[in-house]
Design a protein around this motif. Structure first.
Motif, short mmCIF file in Angstrom:
data_model
loop_
_atom_site.label_atom_id
_atom_site.label_comp_id
_atom_site.label_asym_id
_atom_site.label_seq_id
_atom_site.Cartn_x
_atom_site.Cartn_y
_atom_site.Cartn_z
N VAL A 29 -6.04 -6.79 -7.17
CA VAL A 29 -4.88 -7.67 -7.33
C VAL A 29 -5.41 -9.05 -7.71
CG1 VAL A 29 -4.83 -8.17 -4.84
CG2 VAL A 29 -2.82 -8.63 -6.24
N TYR A 30 -4.79 -9.65 -8.73
CA TYR A 30 -5.30 -10.93 -9.24
C TYR A 30 -4.12 -11.82 -9.62
CZ TYR A 30 -4.31 -8.53 -13.64
OH TYR A 30 -3.69 -7.85 -14.65
N GLY A 31 -4.45 -13.04 -10.04
CA GLY A 31 -3.43 -13.98 -10.48
C GLY A 31 -2.90 -14.82 -9.33
N GLY A 32 -2.01 -15.74 -9.68
CA GLY A 32 -1.46 -16.63 -8.67
C GLY A 32 -2.49 -17.63 -8.18
N GLN A 70 4.35 -10.70 -3.47
CA GLN A 70 5.02 -10.07 -4.60
C GLN A 70 4.04 -9.87 -5.74
OE1 GLN A 70 8.48 -12.64 -5.34
NE2 GLN A 70 9.75 -11.12 -4.30
N VAL A 71 4.07 -8.66 -6.32
CA VAL A 71 3.13 -8.33 -7.40
C VAL A 71 3.85 -7.52 -8.47
CG1 VAL A 71 1.14 -8.31 -5.84
CG2 VAL A 71 2.40 -6.18 -6.26
N LEU A 72 3.22 -7.43 -9.63
CA LEU A 72 3.67 -6.58 -10.72
C LEU A 72 2.57 -5.58 -11.04
CD1 LEU A 72 5.15 -9.21 -13.22
CD2 LEU A 72 6.46 -7.64 -11.79
N ARG A 92 -0.32 -10.92 -9.01
CA ARG A 92 0.56 -11.69 -8.12
C ARG A 92 1.57 -12.50 -8.94
NH1 ARG A 92 -4.63 -13.22 -6.30
NH2 ARG A 92 -5.35 -12.03 -4.48
N VAL A 93 2.74 -12.69 -8.38
CA VAL A 93 3.75 -13.49 -9.06
C VAL A 93 4.20 -14.61 -8.13
CG1 VAL A 93 4.54 -11.58 -10.48
CG2 VAL A 93 5.65 -12.00 -8.30
#
Length: 207
Positions: A29-32, A70-72, A92-93
């Protein structure tokens, strides 16, 4: 949709193979605002989840170590011939940041339209999904489109459809793409005309 993930300490081909043999799926899981994090999921639970359309097109709630985020779904690798998920990626969002996502188009009512019911036309679904931009809270699981008003020779474009509130289409070079077209039924082939009878051979001359 909700799902449970667990922290994964080891990485590499060998570690991933051992996870798969134990009925787990390696992922990330990445981002945010956070750093990329290695995770693992239960394979059987994940296999059932990926059969649902919403898992691919909506914001998901991931429980990781008792903390929800929250994730996509961003990438899914499946074995070429086994029913096995090899790896999965999530992003991640943020509630305040717009996201881009492909949303399925659900068509209904075409059997009740004059194009199909009376004129026996064929309805061609040119697009089955649409890329949209919106805040996570506004992301629809699908976009429903009523085709009951279709008529012979009609074409339904994006401008003919009202998108959900807060949702904008992401267009790549096409200002008003065609979503649905009505195709006239193939004309019945004319029956071939009977072949003309062969001309009678001339009578032999008398000597």
């Amino acid at each position: 949709m909700k799902f449970v993930a667990f922290e994964r300490a080891k990485q590499g081909t060998g570690a991933s193979r051992r996870l798969r043999n134990a009925g787990k799926v390696p992922g990330i899981v990445y981002g945010g605002e956070g750093e990329p994090q290695l995770i693992e999921l239960d394979h059987n639970a994940l296999w059932q989840a990926i059969k649902k359309e919403a898992f691919h097109s909506s914001v998901l709630e991931m429980d990781l170590g008792g903390k929800a985020s929250q994730v996509l779904l961003r990438d899914l690798q499946i074995h070429p011939y086994k029913q096995q998920v090899l790896h999965i990626d999530f992003q991640r969002v943020s509630a305040k940041t717009k996201i881009h996502m492909k949303v399925p188009l659900h068509y209904s009512g075409e059997e009740e339209s004059t194009a199909v019911k009376i004129d026996k036309c064929l309805v061609n679904h040119v697009l089955t999904e649409l890329e949209v931009s919106c805040l996570p809270a506004d992301l629809p699981e699908s976009i429903n489109i009523d085709l009951s008003k279709l008529e012979k020779g009609a074409t339904l474009t994006l401008n003919d459809v009202a998108l959900p509130k807060g949702v904008q289409a992401v267009l790549h070079g096409k200002d008003n793409p065609v979503l649905v077209s009505v195709v006239n039924p193939a004309a019945e082939e004319a029956e071939p005309e009977p072949a003309a009878a062969p001309a009678a051979a001339p009578a032999p001359e008398k000597k």
